[in-house]
Design a protein around this motif. Sequence first.
Motif, PDB file in Angstrom:
ATOM      1  N   ALA A 163     124.724  31.578   9.867  1.00  0.00           N
ATOM      2  CA  ALA A 163     124.762  30.979   8.537  1.00  0.00           C
ATOM      3  C   ALA A 163     124.311  29.523   8.521  1.00  0.00           C
ATOM      4  O   ALA A 163     123.593  29.112   7.615  1.00  0.00           O
ATOM      5  CB  ALA A 163     126.169  31.088   7.963  1.00  0.00           C
TER       6      ALA A 163
ATOM      7  N   GLN B 271     121.300  42.877   5.319  1.00  0.00           N
ATOM      8  CA  GLN B 271     122.730  43.176   5.251  1.00  0.00           C
ATOM      9  C   GLN B 271     122.973  44.683   5.338  1.00  0.00           C
ATOM     10  O   GLN B 271     123.812  45.146   6.107  1.00  0.00           O
ATOM     11  CB  GLN B 271     123.306  42.618   3.959  1.00  0.00           C
ATOM     12  CG  GLN B 271     124.783  42.846   3.794  1.00  0.00           C
ATOM     13  CD  GLN B 271     125.304  42.331   2.466  1.00  0.00           C
ATOM     14  OE1 GLN B 271     124.589  41.722   1.686  1.00  0.00           O
ATOM     15  NE2 GLN B 271     126.566  42.583   2.202  1.00  0.00           N
TER      16      GLN B 271
ATOM     17  N   ALA C 150     124.500  46.687   8.570  1.00  0.00           N
ATOM     18  CA  ALA C 150     125.738  47.447   8.343  1.00  0.00           C
ATOM     19  C   ALA C 150     125.581  48.894   8.812  1.00  0.00           C
ATOM     20  O   ALA C 150     126.530  49.485   9.349  1.00  0.00           O
ATOM     21  CB  ALA C 150     126.127  47.394   6.871  1.00  0.00           C
TER      22      ALA C 150
ATOM     23  N   ALA D  60     124.942  38.362   4.214  1.00  0.00           N
ATOM     24  CA  ALA D  60     125.571  38.277   2.898  1.00  0.00           C
ATOM     25  C   ALA D  60     125.791  36.824   2.491  1.00  0.00           C
ATOM     26  O   ALA D  60     125.840  36.516   1.299  1.00  0.00           O
ATOM     27  CB  ALA D  60     126.893  39.030   2.901  1.00  0.00           C
ATOM     28  N   MET D  61     125.888  35.922   3.470  1.00  0.00           N
ATOM     29  CA  MET D  61     126.124  34.504   3.180  1.00  0.00           C
ATOM     30  C   MET D  61     124.851  33.670   3.153  1.00  0.00           C
ATOM     31  O   MET D  61     124.889  32.504   2.780  1.00  0.00           O
ATOM     32  CB  MET D  61     127.066  33.913   4.233  1.00  0.00           C
ATOM     33  CG  MET D  61     128.442  34.510   4.211  1.00  0.00           C
ATOM     34  SD  MET D  61     129.584  33.704   5.354  1.00  0.00           S
ATOM     35  CE  MET D  61     128.884  34.127   6.941  1.00  0.00           C
TER      36      MET D  61
ATOM     37  N   ALA E 223     125.397  41.499   9.506  1.00  0.00           N
ATOM     38  CA  ALA E 223     125.526  41.944   8.116  1.00  0.00           C
ATOM     39  C   ALA E 223     126.322  40.928   7.305  1.00  0.00           C
ATOM     40  O   ALA E 223     125.948  40.576   6.176  1.00  0.00           O
ATOM     41  CB  ALA E 223     126.186  43.320   8.052  1.00  0.00           C
ATOM     42  N   SER E 224     127.420  40.431   7.880  1.00  0.00           N
ATOM     43  CA  SER E 224     128.221  39.410   7.190  1.00  0.00           C
ATOM     44  C   SER E 224     127.434  38.121   7.009  1.00  0.00           C
ATOM     45  O   SER E 224     127.495  37.490   5.955  1.00  0.00           O
ATOM     46  CB  SER E 224     129.506  39.125   7.973  1.00  0.00           C
ATOM     47  OG  SER E 224     130.301  40.270   8.039  1.00  0.00           O
ATOM     48  N   GLY E 225     126.706  37.731   8.036  1.00  0.00           N
ATOM     49  CA  GLY E 225     125.890  36.518   7.942  1.00  0.00           C
ATOM     50  C   GLY E 225     124.803  36.650   6.895  1.00  0.00           C
ATOM     51  O   GLY E 225     124.522  35.708   6.150  1.00  0.00           O
TER      52      GLY E 225
ATOM     53  N   GLY F  69     127.710  44.034  12.764  1.00  0.00           N
ATOM     54  CA  GLY F  69     128.643  43.706  11.689  1.00  0.00           C
ATOM     55  C   GLY F  69     128.618  42.224  11.372  1.00  0.00           C
ATOM     56  O   GLY F  69     128.668  41.823  10.199  1.00  0.00           O
ATOM     57  N   LEU F  70     128.512  41.408  12.401  1.00  0.00           N
ATOM     58  CA  LEU F  70     128.424  39.958  12.178  1.00  0.00           C
ATOM     59  C   LEU F  70     127.114  39.574  11.507  1.00  0.00           C
ATOM     60  O   LEU F  70     127.073  38.709  10.636  1.00  0.00           O
ATOM     61  CB  LEU F  70     128.587  39.219  13.507  1.00  0.00           C
ATOM     62  CG  LEU F  70     129.980  39.313  14.126  1.00  0.00           C
ATOM     63  CD1 LEU F  70     129.993  38.728  15.518  1.00  0.00           C
ATOM     64  CD2 LEU F  70     130.991  38.612  13.244  1.00  0.00           C
TER      65      LEU F  70
ATOM     66  N   ASN G  70     117.332  39.427   2.218  1.00  0.00           N
ATOM     67  CA  ASN G  70     118.672  39.236   2.770  1.00  0.00           C
ATOM     68  C   ASN G  70     119.535  40.464   2.541  1.00  0.00           C
ATOM     69  O   ASN G  70     120.300  40.867   3.419  1.00  0.00           O
ATOM     70  CB  ASN G  70     119.329  38.000   2.161  1.00  0.00           C
ATOM     71  CG  ASN G  70     118.657  36.714   2.595  1.00  0.00           C
ATOM     72  OD1 ASN G  70     117.928  36.671   3.574  1.00  0.00           O
ATOM     73  ND2 ASN G  70     118.890  35.651   1.855  1.00  0.00           N
TER      74      ASN G  70
ATOM     75  N   VAL H 169     128.821  34.096  13.655  1.00  0.00           N
ATOM     76  CA  VAL H 169     128.654  33.976  12.200  1.00  0.00           C
ATOM     77  C   VAL H 169     128.184  32.575  11.847  1.00  0.00           C
ATOM     78  O   VAL H 169     127.277  32.399  11.033  1.00  0.00           O
ATOM     79  CB  VAL H 169     129.962  34.346  11.463  1.00  0.00           C
ATOM     80  CG1 VAL H 169     129.887  33.967  10.002  1.00  0.00           C
ATOM     81  CG2 VAL H 169     130.238  35.828  11.617  1.00  0.00           C
TER      82      VAL H 169
END
Length: 136
Positions: free
Chosen positions: A15, A78, A82, A106-107, A102-104, A99-100, A74, A11
Motif C-alpha cells: 500500500a 483484487q 482472492a 483494495a486499498m 488482494a487486501s492491498g 490474500g494480502l 485494481n 500489506v
Amino acid sequence: MNRSILPLLLVAGLAMPALTQTAAAVEGPPMLLHGNYCGPGNNGPAAPVDALDAACARHDACTPDGALAPKACNLRLQVDAARVADDPRQPVDLRMLAGLVASGAAMMPSAPAAKPLAAPASVDVESPPDSDLLPE
C-alpha cells in the motif's frame, strides 16, 4: 522474522508505495514482494512464476507508465488474487500472500475516472410541414 509481523509488513509494502508515488516512478531495482511482478516495479519481460504473479503482471500491464492504475485494474487484481487465496490446490504460503495482495489491491489509490462527455446542447430543428411528407 516473526510470522505475526510479516503480514503487516507485506500489506504496508503493497500500500505505501502506491500512496506516495507510482510504481513507474520508483528508482533503482524493483521492490518485489513475490515473483517477477508483485510489488512496485517488475522484472518484465520475465514470465510470471505462478498464478499470483500472473495476476500482478496483468495489473502492471494495464497500469499506464508514470500514472496510477485505473480502478478497474485494481479491482481485477483484487479479484484475481482472492481467487488464488481461495484455491486449495495452491501452497499455503502462496494463498496467504495472495490474500494480502488482494487486501492491498483494495486499498490502492486509483486514477480518477474520466469525466463523462457533456451531452450536446439541444438543437432546434424545424420540422417540415406535414404536407411535404405526403406522396404526391
